[in-house]
Design a protein around this motif. Sequence first.
Motif, PDB file in Angstrom:
ATOM      1  N   SER A   3     -18.683  -6.297  26.857  1.00 22.07           N
ATOM      2  CA  SER A   3     -18.258  -7.417  26.015  1.00 22.07           C
ATOM      3  C   SER A   3     -17.124  -6.990  25.089  1.00 22.07           C
ATOM      4  O   SER A   3     -16.292  -7.790  24.686  1.00 22.07           O
ATOM      5  CB  SER A   3     -19.434  -7.961  25.208  1.00 22.07           C
ATOM      6  OG  SER A   3     -19.868  -6.984  24.307  1.00 22.07           O
ATOM      7  N   LYS A   4     -17.109  -5.681  24.749  1.00 17.49           N
ATOM      8  CA  LYS A   4     -16.013  -5.197  23.919  1.00 17.49           C
ATOM      9  C   LYS A   4     -14.687  -5.350  24.653  1.00 17.49           C
ATOM     10  O   LYS A   4     -13.676  -5.723  24.089  1.00 17.49           O
ATOM     11  CB  LYS A   4     -16.264  -3.725  23.573  1.00 17.49           C
ATOM     12  CG  LYS A   4     -15.162  -3.149  22.715  1.00 17.49           C
ATOM     13  CD  LYS A   4     -15.592  -1.872  22.055  1.00 17.49           C
ATOM     14  CE  LYS A   4     -16.415  -2.160  20.827  1.00 17.49           C
ATOM     15  NZ  LYS A   4     -17.216  -1.029  20.414  1.00 17.49           N
ATOM     16  N   VAL A   6     -14.024  -7.488  26.915  1.00 18.37           N
ATOM     17  CA  VAL A   6     -13.671  -8.903  26.944  1.00 18.37           C
ATOM     18  C   VAL A   6     -12.941  -9.283  25.654  1.00 18.37           C
ATOM     19  O   VAL A   6     -11.911  -9.924  25.671  1.00 18.37           O
ATOM     20  CB  VAL A   6     -14.938  -9.768  27.117  1.00 18.37           C
ATOM     21  CG1 VAL A   6     -14.584 -11.235  26.935  1.00 18.37           C
ATOM     22  CG2 VAL A   6     -15.529  -9.538  28.488  1.00 18.37           C
ATOM     23  N   ALA A   7     -13.508  -8.777  24.551  1.00 16.29           N
ATOM     24  CA  ALA A   7     -12.899  -9.115  23.272  1.00 16.29           C
ATOM     25  C   ALA A   7     -11.456  -8.653  23.223  1.00 16.29           C
ATOM     26  O   ALA A   7     -10.571  -9.378  22.767  1.00 16.29           O
ATOM     27  CB  ALA A   7     -13.690  -8.462  22.138  1.00 16.29           C
ATOM     28  N   VAL A  10      -9.307 -10.941  25.140  1.00 21.19           N
ATOM     29  CA  VAL A  10      -9.075 -12.206  24.433  1.00 21.19           C
ATOM     30  C   VAL A  10      -7.917 -12.046  23.455  1.00 21.19           C
ATOM     31  O   VAL A  10      -7.057 -12.900  23.351  1.00 21.19           O
ATOM     32  CB  VAL A  10     -10.349 -12.655  23.697  1.00 21.19           C
ATOM     33  CG1 VAL A  10     -10.029 -13.806  22.765  1.00 21.19           C
ATOM     34  CG2 VAL A  10     -11.393 -13.069  24.707  1.00 21.19           C
ATOM     35  N   VAL A  11      -7.896 -10.886  22.784  1.00 18.84           N
ATOM     36  CA  VAL A  11      -6.818 -10.662  21.828  1.00 18.84           C
ATOM     37  C   VAL A  11      -5.470 -10.721  22.524  1.00 18.84           C
ATOM     38  O   VAL A  11      -4.554 -11.386  22.077  1.00 18.84           O
ATOM     39  CB  VAL A  11      -6.991  -9.295  21.120  1.00 18.84           C
ATOM     40  CG1 VAL A  11      -5.840  -9.072  20.163  1.00 18.84           C
ATOM     41  CG2 VAL A  11      -8.307  -9.242  20.409  1.00 18.84           C
ATOM     42  N   GLU A  14      -4.532 -14.124  23.548  1.00 16.63           N
ATOM     43  CA  GLU A  14      -4.165 -14.930  22.395  1.00 16.63           C
ATOM     44  C   GLU A  14      -2.737 -14.624  21.941  1.00 16.63           C
ATOM     45  O   GLU A  14      -2.014 -15.495  21.499  1.00 16.63           O
ATOM     46  CB  GLU A  14      -5.163 -14.652  21.261  1.00 16.63           C
ATOM     47  CG  GLU A  14      -4.996 -15.513  20.051  1.00 16.63           C
ATOM     48  CD  GLU A  14      -4.972 -17.001  20.381  1.00 16.63           C
ATOM     49  OE1 GLU A  14      -4.220 -17.711  19.720  1.00 16.63           O
ATOM     50  OE2 GLU A  14      -5.689 -17.438  21.319  1.00 16.63           O
ATOM     51  N   SER A  15      -2.322 -13.347  22.112  1.00 18.64           N
ATOM     52  CA  SER A  15      -0.977 -12.984  21.685  1.00 18.64           C
ATOM     53  C   SER A  15       0.070 -13.795  22.431  1.00 18.64           C
ATOM     54  O   SER A  15       1.173 -13.986  21.946  1.00 18.64           O
ATOM     55  CB  SER A  15      -0.705 -11.513  21.943  1.00 18.64           C
ATOM     56  OG  SER A  15      -1.841 -10.766  21.624  1.00 18.64           O
TER      57      SER A  15
END
Lengths: 465, 92
Positions: A3-4, A6-7, A10-11, A14-15
Amino acid sequence: MSSKKVAAEVVTDESYAKHEKIYPRQVHGLFATFRVLGIFILLGGYYIAPWLQWDGHQAILFDLPARKFYIFSLTFWPQDFIYLAVLLIIAALALFFFTALAGRLWCGYACPQTVWTEVFLWIERKVEGSRNQQIKLDKSPLTKFKFLRKALKHSLWILLSLWTGFTFVGYFTPILELGVKFVQLNLGPWETFWIFFYGFATYGNAGWMREQVCIYMCPYARFQSAMFDNDTLVISYDEARGEPRGSRKRNVASESVGLGDCVDCTLCVQVCPTGIDIRQGMQYQCIGCAACIDVCNQVMDKMGYRKNLVRYTTLNAMDGGKTKIFRPRIIIYFLLLLGITSALIYSMAIRIPLELDIIRDRNALYRETNEGLIENIYTIKVINMDLQPHQYILTVSGIEGMKVINKVPEIKVNSGEVLDFPISIQVDPVNLKKTTQKLKFDLISTTNPKLHVEESGRFIGPLIR
Amino acid sequence: MSGQDNNEYDAKQIPTVQKVIAVLWPSFLTAGVATILFFAYFDPQLLMQISGYGNISRMAGYTIGFFLFWLLTSVTCVISCYFQRPCEKDKH
Ligand code: SF4
Ligand code: SF4
């Protein structure tokens, strides 16, 4: 563990997320007129002021290369820095005062970000057309037509930005010389750099960043809510009157169709430069530009309804109470403002354009002369901040029977210049009551006795038991 | 677990522009203030002469001074932003 990962993804995703461009629709009306008026006054002032002359110099010039500030007939020196600091405090207090009283008036009408963005929007509209035409153009594939439009828009923006940058630098170096150098293509590297720097900032902020400056960059936008209270003027939608919203035919009374007065035309959203919906209540993105008031009033007129479904109001008034203008916070801000402003004006009025510095010789505390006298050496620094040259007389007092040896017979200083010279003071040790004694230095102009300053210094002798 | 969700949420909430601005913009403001305060008291030309770096124009001095301040303050902002991130969790 995964999950880390994945996070992290996501960052990165998002950029690359794109910011949605906002196309504010043009609006006419009372407040739009105020804003245009404000733009003419503020930007007109900004572009014209550096060209004004006064008494043979530029009227407003923060002459950084010469380390002197001219504001009409006043000249400020680095020593006068305190005035600038006080001026900034006054500006901050004034902002607090007006914010508590009238909310984000500054943001909607006077902030350079708003003002320049409006001008850039105006150019954009002239070149690309109305909001709908702009949206269509941006969606269309790149044709020659689109390319030319975009190129024209950016060229105009860049020209205006560079002119803005030039004007900006013109506040800090004499603009006439700057203009001549510009025409001869002979600008210095630092001047060129700052013209482009400020120009680029204007182009970026007013052309591209726009409402994002208000939302992400402006510290004022973040803390202004702390200065709000229930009696502060805000722009608000009258929910009780507007809801339930819904479309209907023109001139149909709201009650007859069981609706509120809002016809859900979304015009208030389309005109909003920050892209919010005022009907969702107070939001920190709202810069208080009143565009939504103007447009909704037009809608209300067309529908034959009462105006002011969206209006300037206060939380108290909306809750059916009365708005109190004179409340403790307003009175305190006002008194502070009044006090500091009068203190500033007073101290500027009695300011003496002359400065005297006494610097003791650092190498030796004292010296004994052949005649057995105790000698101290000082460097005297005289700064003439007046616009005329002056001649001065220096007198020193404080110790009985002291001898002042001054090799400079005439203290003559031209306007805006600094003179320093050494003097020596000799005292008979029998007259020294203490190891360290105070001296008083008086400098007075022979041409204008009002120019009189006093400084104190120390005379140091041998230890006295 | 919920902490993890939170991180994800936070990262999603903050757009890149805002992160870049969070570093460059406050540092720009403080660098501006520092430049004004510093050069109100010190003349760059004199400073350079005293310290034996030769002659520069005042405009050059102000400009270089400003950018040195900005560099310094933006490094501070980067570090602040870095420390604001949640500490790494234990591996288990
Ligand atoms: S402009 Fe007025 S009527 Fe139209 S949606 Fe907004 S609040 Fe409703
Ligand atoms: S909500 Fe209205 S007043 Fe606020 S920024 Fe948008 S248009 Fe301007």
